[in-house]
Design a protein around this motif. Structure first.
Motif, short mmCIF file in Angstrom:
data_model
loop_
_atom_site.label_atom_id
_atom_site.label_comp_id
_atom_site.label_asym_id
_atom_site.label_seq_id
_atom_site.Cartn_x
_atom_site.Cartn_y
_atom_site.Cartn_z
N LYS A 100 1.93 1.15 -9.20
CA LYS A 100 2.87 1.90 -8.38
C LYS A 100 3.52 0.96 -7.37
O LYS A 100 2.88 0.06 -6.84
N ILE A 101 4.81 1.20 -7.13
CA ILE A 101 5.52 0.38 -6.16
C ILE A 101 4.98 0.68 -4.76
O ILE A 101 4.84 1.84 -4.36
N ILE A 102 4.69 -0.36 -4.03
CA ILE A 102 4.16 -0.21 -2.67
C ILE A 102 5.29 -0.50 -1.69
O ILE A 102 5.78 -1.63 -1.59
N ASN A 103 5.75 0.53 -1.03
CA ASN A 103 6.84 0.40 -0.08
C ASN A 103 6.32 0.09 1.31
O ASN A 103 5.27 0.58 1.72
N ILE A 104 7.08 -0.73 2.01
CA ILE A 104 6.77 -1.06 3.40
C ILE A 104 7.95 -0.61 4.26
O ILE A 104 9.09 -0.99 4.01
N ALA A 107 10.57 0.01 9.96
CA ALA A 107 10.97 0.82 11.12
C ALA A 107 9.81 1.67 11.63
O ALA A 107 9.59 1.79 12.84
N LYS A 108 9.09 2.25 10.69
CA LYS A 108 7.96 3.11 11.08
C LYS A 108 6.62 2.35 11.10
O LYS A 108 5.58 2.93 11.42
N ASN A 109 6.68 1.09 10.66
CA ASN A 109 5.49 0.23 10.66
C ASN A 109 4.35 0.86 9.84
O ASN A 109 3.21 0.96 10.30
N ASN A 110 4.69 1.30 8.63
CA ASN A 110 3.66 1.85 7.75
C ASN A 110 3.86 1.33 6.33
O ASN A 110 4.88 0.69 6.02
N ILE A 111 2.89 1.58 5.48
CA ILE A 111 2.88 1.09 4.11
C ILE A 111 2.43 2.23 3.21
O ILE A 111 1.72 3.15 3.65
N ALA A 112 2.83 2.16 1.94
CA ALA A 112 2.49 3.23 0.99
C ALA A 112 0.97 3.38 0.87
O ALA A 112 0.22 2.41 0.99
N SER A 113 0.55 4.61 0.63
CA SER A 113 -0.89 4.92 0.59
C SER A 113 -1.61 4.19 -0.54
O SER A 113 -2.82 3.95 -0.47
N TRP A 115 -1.48 1.20 -1.31
CA TRP A 115 -1.99 -0.07 -0.80
C TRP A 115 -3.40 0.10 -0.25
O TRP A 115 -4.26 -0.78 -0.43
N MET A 116 -3.66 1.23 0.38
CA MET A 116 -4.98 1.46 0.94
C MET A 116 -6.02 1.60 -0.17
O MET A 116 -7.18 1.22 0.00
N THR A 117 -5.59 2.16 -1.32
CA THR A 117 -6.51 2.28 -2.46
C THR A 117 -6.95 0.91 -2.94
O THR A 117 -8.15 0.64 -3.15
N LEU A 118 -5.98 0.01 -3.15
CA LEU A 118 -6.32 -1.34 -3.58
C LEU A 118 -7.12 -2.09 -2.53
O LEU A 118 -8.07 -2.81 -2.85
N GLN A 119 -6.76 -1.92 -1.28
CA GLN A 119 -7.49 -2.59 -0.21
C GLN A 119 -8.93 -2.12 -0.15
O GLN A 119 -9.86 -2.90 0.09
N GLY A 120 -9.14 -0.82 -0.42
CA GLY A 120 -10.50 -0.29 -0.42
C GLY A 120 -11.35 -0.88 -1.52
O GLY A 120 -12.56 -1.10 -1.35
#
Length: 291
Positions: A100-104, A107-113, A115-120
């Motif tokens: 899945k494309i991970i958007n950053i 402006a809102k200083n957030n990243i697609a959810s 990314w958290m799955t892979l980081q976990g």
């Protein structure tokens, strides 16, 4: 497949066995295949060490669910674990291209959810096992006087030095063990010296009191109990092995018949099963005594 960039091949579940073995053997060679593209079979922990692993997607098709399914953590870690060649390089490079494309959003200083799955997944333990030296427990038992078969066997295998320093080879061996290394890493040098001293003392307690240092060295080097070595020495002194080869063998059979429990300490159980056809109970060897 031959290209301008080198030789490439594939690895998947539909390969014939001979094809799969050929591709794997060529890939393991430094002068063989340059690149291997594989399906999710690589996540099963195939022994294909690589310098670089590119994982194109963190999901696969689930036939039962008729949809794409996220790879389990152990599958991704298994695939990533192919990076690094054991005995040649302790490090490897892994690049994962998410399904899945991970958007950053700056402006809102957030990243697609996702990314958290892979980081976990990759923030977990690297699945390395903590390796302990079995000698650590044996040396502890010897130190506290809990001597059983394994502890006595270890003491019997400790080398014996010359008469002026009989304990030095054994102490040096204990200091070179993985258990001693672990204790040095923990700044517990006292454990090493205390266990070495206890082992030497226990060996003295178990050793015969008479001055037979060369017999002790033979027992230590062969790993045999002292009583077996001493009994063989007595058999030799009686002239039992001075005749023909058949007479010597017969004398040896007669000797072992008096203490059949020694047989399993002189011959490996696998060898005995091969000689006697794997019988669960060995028949006693007939001993013919010459008139």
């Amino acid at each position: 497949m031959l290209s301008a960039d080198g030789i490439r091949s594939s690895h998947h579940a539909q390969l014939l066995k001979n094809e799969r073995l050929l591709h794997e053997s060529l890939f393991k060679r430094r002068d063989g295949i340059d690149a291997l593209f594989a399906t999710s079979t690589l996540t099963r922990g195939m022994n294909l060490p690589s310098d670089i692993v590119l994982i194109a997607g963190d999901s696969r098709w689930d036939v039962a669910g008729d949809r794409m399914k996220q790879l389990d953590a152990h599958e991704l870690l298994n695939a990533a674990g192919r990076a690094g060649r054991a005995g040649e390089g302790g490090q490897g490079f892994v690049l994962i291209i998410p399904s899945k494309i991970i958007n950053i959003n700056d402006a809102k200083n957030n990243i697609a959810s996702h990314w958290m799955t892979l980081q976990g997944i990759f923030s977990q333990s690297d699945q390395c096992l903590k390796i302990d030296d079995p000698l650590m427990g044996l040396l502890d038992h010897i130190h506290f006087g809990m001597l059983e078969d394994n502890e006595e066997y270890l003491l019997a295998w400790l080398p014996v030095g010359e008469e002026d320093a009989p304990d030095e080879p054994a102490k040096a061996m204990i200091r070179r063990t993985f258990a001693a290394y672990r204790k040095r890493q923990a700044n517990d040098v006292e454990w090493i010296e205390s266990r070495a001293a206890s082992a030497m003392q226990r060996r003295v307690d178990l050793a015969p009191k008479q001055e037979l240092s060369w017999l002790e060295r033979v027992a230590a080097s062969s790993g045999l109990p002292y009583e077996i070595v001493a009994s063989l020495k007595g058999l030799i002194e009686t002239g039992a092995f001075s005749g023909k080869s058949t007479d010597c063998i017969q004398s040896l059979f007669c000797w072992i018949e008096t203490r059949p429990e020694w047989l399993l300490q002189l011959i490996r159980p696998n060898d005995i099963e091969g000689l006697f056809g794997g019988q669960s109970r060995l028949r006693s060897v007939a001993c013919r005594r010459s008139e």
